[in-house]
Design a protein around this motif. Structure first.
Motif, mmCIF file in Angstrom:
data_model
loop_
_atom_site.group_PDB
_atom_site.id
_atom_site.type_symbol
_atom_site.label_atom_id
_atom_site.label_comp_id
_atom_site.label_asym_id
_atom_site.label_seq_id
_atom_site.Cartn_x
_atom_site.Cartn_y
_atom_site.Cartn_z
ATOM 1 N N TYR A 199 -13.036 -22.458 -24.866
ATOM 2 C CA TYR A 199 -14.028 -21.384 -24.929
ATOM 3 C C TYR A 199 -13.712 -20.307 -23.892
ATOM 4 C CZ TYR A 199 -18.535 -19.067 -24.073
ATOM 5 O OH TYR A 199 -19.524 -18.140 -23.869
ATOM 6 N N GLU A 200 -13.409 -20.732 -22.673
ATOM 7 C CA GLU A 200 -13.132 -19.774 -21.609
ATOM 8 C C GLU A 200 -11.866 -18.968 -21.899
ATOM 9 O OE1 GLU A 200 -14.095 -20.203 -17.307
ATOM 10 O OE2 GLU A 200 -11.994 -20.802 -17.224
ATOM 11 N N ALA A 201 -10.804 -19.625 -22.353
ATOM 12 C CA ALA A 201 -9.556 -18.925 -22.653
ATOM 13 C C ALA A 201 -9.771 -17.864 -23.731
ATOM 14 C CB ALA A 201 -8.491 -19.920 -23.088
ATOM 15 N N HIS A 202 -10.541 -18.238 -24.755
ATOM 16 C CA HIS A 202 -10.820 -17.285 -25.830
ATOM 17 C C HIS A 202 -11.631 -16.101 -25.314
ATOM 18 C CE1 HIS A 202 -11.926 -15.675 -29.745
ATOM 19 N NE2 HIS A 202 -13.176 -15.670 -29.326
ATOM 20 N N GLN A 203 -12.682 -16.375 -24.550
ATOM 21 C CA GLN A 203 -13.544 -15.313 -24.065
ATOM 22 C C GLN A 203 -12.808 -14.347 -23.144
ATOM 23 O OE1 GLN A 203 -16.093 -14.896 -25.960
ATOM 24 N NE2 GLN A 203 -17.740 -15.075 -24.465
ATOM 25 N N VAL A 204 -12.064 -14.876 -22.194
ATOM 26 C CA VAL A 204 -11.360 -14.010 -21.242
ATOM 27 C C VAL A 204 -10.347 -13.132 -21.962
ATOM 28 C CG1 VAL A 204 -9.789 -13.971 -19.267
ATOM 29 C CG2 VAL A 204 -11.730 -15.538 -19.271
ATOM 30 N N ALA A 205 -9.573 -13.710 -22.883
ATOM 31 C CA ALA A 205 -8.577 -12.930 -23.616
ATOM 32 C C ALA A 205 -9.235 -11.847 -24.468
ATOM 33 C CB ALA A 205 -7.742 -13.853 -24.496
ATOM 34 N N THR A 206 -10.335 -12.199 -25.130
ATOM 35 C CA THR A 206 -11.017 -11.236 -25.994
ATOM 36 C C THR A 206 -11.641 -10.101 -25.194
ATOM 37 O OG1 THR A 206 -11.512 -12.966 -27.633
ATOM 38 C CG2 THR A 206 -12.853 -10.958 -27.697
ATOM 39 N N ILE A 207 -12.379 -10.446 -24.146
ATOM 40 C CA ILE A 207 -13.078 -9.431 -23.344
ATOM 41 C C ILE A 207 -12.084 -8.547 -22.604
ATOM 42 C CG2 ILE A 207 -14.672 -9.101 -21.418
ATOM 43 C CD1 ILE A 207 -15.946 -11.835 -22.377
ATOM 44 N N ARG A 208 -11.036 -9.153 -22.071
ATOM 45 C CA ARG A 208 -9.995 -8.372 -21.402
ATOM 46 C C ARG A 208 -9.348 -7.415 -22.404
ATOM 47 N NH1 ARG A 208 -5.811 -12.045 -18.452
ATOM 48 N NH2 ARG A 208 -7.648 -12.436 -17.140
ATOM 49 N N TYR A 210 -10.628 -5.856 -25.141
ATOM 50 C CA TYR A 210 -11.338 -4.622 -25.487
ATOM 51 C C TYR A 210 -11.882 -3.875 -24.278
ATOM 52 C CZ TYR A 210 -16.019 -6.916 -25.392
ATOM 53 O OH TYR A 210 -17.173 -7.560 -25.027
ATOM 54 N N GLN A 211 -12.035 -4.532 -23.129
ATOM 55 C CA GLN A 211 -12.552 -3.813 -21.962
ATOM 56 C C GLN A 211 -11.445 -3.188 -21.116
ATOM 57 O OE1 GLN A 211 -15.416 -5.704 -19.433
ATOM 58 N NE2 GLN A 211 -17.005 -5.607 -20.981
ATOM 59 N N ILE A 212 -10.266 -3.799 -21.106
ATOM 60 C CA ILE A 212 -9.203 -3.318 -20.231
ATOM 61 C C ILE A 212 -7.995 -2.816 -21.019
ATOM 62 C CG2 ILE A 212 -7.535 -4.020 -18.455
ATOM 63 C CD1 ILE A 212 -9.629 -5.829 -17.270
ATOM 64 N N GLU A 213 -7.624 -3.531 -22.083
ATOM 65 C CA GLU A 213 -6.402 -3.201 -22.812
ATOM 66 C C GLU A 213 -6.628 -2.252 -23.982
ATOM 67 O OE1 GLU A 213 -5.019 -7.070 -23.871
ATOM 68 O OE2 GLU A 213 -4.701 -7.692 -21.778
ATOM 69 N N GLY A 214 -7.888 -1.895 -24.251
ATOM 70 C CA GLY A 214 -8.166 -0.900 -25.284
ATOM 71 C C GLY A 214 -8.082 -1.395 -26.710
ATOM 72 N N LYS A 215 -8.128 -2.709 -26.917
ATOM 73 C CA LYS A 215 -8.089 -3.244 -28.270
ATOM 74 C C LYS A 215 -9.431 -3.036 -28.969
ATOM 75 C CE LYS A 215 -4.647 -6.801 -27.161
ATOM 76 N NZ LYS A 215 -4.362 -8.255 -27.102
ATOM 77 N N SER A 216 -9.413 -3.046 -30.285
ATOM 78 C CA SER A 216 -10.634 -2.844 -31.063
ATOM 79 C C SER A 216 -11.542 -4.078 -30.971
ATOM 80 C CB SER A 216 -10.300 -2.573 -32.526
ATOM 81 O OG SER A 216 -9.530 -1.399 -32.649
ATOM 82 N N PHE A 217 -12.832 -3.823 -31.013
ATOM 83 C CA PHE A 217 -13.805 -4.912 -31.035
ATOM 84 C C PHE A 217 -13.638 -5.704 -32.320
ATOM 85 C CE2 PHE A 217 -17.979 -6.597 -32.210
ATOM 86 C CZ PHE A 217 -18.316 -7.292 -31.058
ATOM 87 N N SER A 283 -17.435 -9.668 1.791
ATOM 88 C CA SER A 283 -16.101 -10.016 2.273
ATOM 89 C C SER A 283 -15.165 -10.426 1.143
ATOM 90 C CB SER A 283 -16.180 -11.143 3.302
ATOM 91 O OG SER A 283 -16.705 -12.324 2.717
ATOM 92 N N ASN A 284 -15.709 -10.681 -0.053
ATOM 93 C CA ASN A 284 -14.889 -11.086 -1.185
ATOM 94 C C ASN A 284 -14.477 -9.920 -2.073
ATOM 95 O OD1 ASN A 284 -15.129 -13.765 -0.415
ATOM 96 N ND2 ASN A 284 -16.833 -14.184 -1.797
ATOM 97 N N GLY A 285 -15.404 -9.011 -2.384
ATOM 98 C CA GLY A 285 -15.134 -8.000 -3.386
ATOM 99 C C GLY A 285 -15.330 -8.567 -4.783
ATOM 100 N N TYR A 286 -14.938 -7.790 -5.813
ATOM 101 C CA TYR A 286 -15.210 -8.236 -7.174
ATOM 102 C C TYR A 286 -14.070 -7.879 -8.116
ATOM 103 C CZ TYR A 286 -16.407 -3.510 -8.798
ATOM 104 O OH TYR A 286 -16.369 -2.193 -9.159
ATOM 105 N N THR A 287 -14.111 -8.481 -9.299
ATOM 106 C CA THR A 287 -13.070 -8.285 -10.290
ATOM 107 C C THR A 287 -13.680 -8.229 -11.678
ATOM 108 O OG1 THR A 287 -11.002 -9.208 -11.166
ATOM 109 C CG2 THR A 287 -12.683 -10.781 -10.527
ATOM 110 N N ARG A 288 -12.988 -7.625 -12.619
ATOM 111 C CA ARG A 288 -13.391 -7.611 -14.025
ATOM 112 C C ARG A 288 -12.414 -8.450 -14.824
ATOM 113 N NH1 ARG A 288 -13.056 -1.998 -16.194
ATOM 114 N NH2 ARG A 288 -13.924 -2.943 -18.085
ATOM 115 N N CYS A 289 -12.954 -9.239 -15.757
ATOM 116 C CA CYS A 289 -12.150 -10.016 -16.699
ATOM 117 C C CYS A 289 -11.129 -10.902 -15.989
ATOM 118 C CB CYS A 289 -11.449 -9.102 -17.689
ATOM 119 S SG CYS A 289 -12.562 -8.012 -18.586
ATOM 120 N N ARG A 290 -11.471 -11.338 -14.778
ATOM 121 C CA ARG A 290 -10.629 -12.267 -14.016
ATOM 122 C C ARG A 290 -9.246 -11.714 -13.707
ATOM 123 N NH1 ARG A 290 -11.778 -18.415 -14.571
ATOM 124 N NH2 ARG A 290 -13.998 -18.346 -14.150
#
Length: 318
Positions: A199-208, A210-217, A283-290
């Motif tokens: 589930y996690e592998a699918h979600q991260v790849a999908t969200i990354r 369309y949010q970062i790589e510009g793929k279609s929803f 002190s950590n900061g943050y990230t999107r889509c891991r």
């Protein structure tokens, strides 16, 4: 292995984290969430709600939206409720809607919230994202870590603030107690953990995608995510908890905690005016889509608390 949430805690437990900081933090870390009853004064919530009705609701221009990350006009339901939530109100409304901005930041950055997060993080809290919802169409269960997180995964906290009493007909916020420990072999068996990994592998790849790589929803990807999630829930025995919330109540939840919101009881439902924020330890900061390393920090202090500046496009009448 199926989790029995009632075995060592009562999911209906609520806290005053200002008077019970240690107990509240212990519950949060053990269960992935914590409900703080009456953490924000009702009059402070009412001021924000009134400012929204007076200044935001009549606005006919474009505001940044949570669902698309683009400036758009209001989408209004048949019941007259805004259905496309606002994004980063702490930034996009400043200077444009000063009364609403002041009222909203008074809630979002309330000392009680900052002090609670300081105890949870053992660090200075940094607010990195905010949203305003007037209504809901229901939100699929998900984990925030797949979208946004601390650079130390799992250490971002979501903060959901009820500005009014939230009725069942409006679609209540929900959490899955102990879901943040889905990889804990003392709670969940190997089959469950394997499903969680898929589930996690699918979600991260999908969200990354369309949010970062510009793929279609992709509706196909959404369908697959729902199927994997349902399989995970069946294998784990996790159950959703929909805490009844009144004006001023706050839910704190881990970025690893599965959460969402129920669909309204009928089309359009009722209003569920609320503010949501995402916080990390400074002190950590943050990230999107891991994606590591994390995003660059551009910080300022507002009402004595640290806030990330995104240089979002402000509200526009065009």
């Amino acid at each position: 292995m199926h989790v029995d949430p009632g075995a060592d805690h009562d999911i209906t437990t609520v806290f005053n984290p200002i008077e019970q900081p240690v107990e509240a933090a212990r519950f949060y870390h053990e269960n992935g969430y914590m409900v703080a009853r009456g953490l924000i004064p009702e009059e402070t919530c009412a001021k924000t709600l009134n400012a929204f009705q007076s200044h935001i609701k009549p606005f006919d221009g474009r505001l940044m939206r949570q669902t698309t990350s683009r400036p758009e006009r209001h989408n209004i339901s048949e019941q007259g409720l805004i259905t496309n939530p606002m994004l980063d109100v702490h930034e996009t409304c400043r200077g444009v809607f000063p009364e609403f901005y002041d009222a909203a930041t008074e809630v979002l950055l309330h000392r009680n919230i900052v002090d609670t997060l300081t105890e949870l993080f053992q660090d200075d809290p940094l607010m990195v994202q905010t949203m305003y919802f007037e209504s809901s169409r229901g939100t699929d269960p998900h984990m925030d870590t797949h979208f946004i997180d601390s650079t130390k995964f799992g250490q971002l906290a979501g903060v959901w603030i009820a500005l009014e009493d939230i009725g069942e007909e409006a679609g209540r916020f929900s959490v899955y107690p102990k879901s943040h420990r889905i990889y804990d072999e003392t709670l969940f068996d190997a089959e469950t953990r394997e499903i969680a990994e898929a589930y996690e592998a699918h979600q991260v790849a999908t969200i990354r995608g369309y949010q970062i790589e510009g793929k279609s929803f992709s509706l196909t990807s959404v369908t697959k995510a729902r199927r994997l999630f349902n399989k995970l829930i069946k294998a784990s025995g996790l159950q959703a908890y929909h805490p009844p919330l009144k004006a001023g109540d706050v839910v704190f939840f881990s970025s690893y905690c599965m959460h969402g919101s129920a669909k309204p009881k009928y089309e359009g439902g009722g209003s569920r005016n609320s503010l949501t924020a995402h916080w990390v330890g400074k002190s950590n900061g943050y990230t999107r889509c891991r994606v590591l390393p994390g995003l660059p920090l551009k910080l300022e202090q507002v009402r004595g608390a640290w806030v990330q500046v995104h240089d979002r496009e402000p509200a526009s009448p065009a």
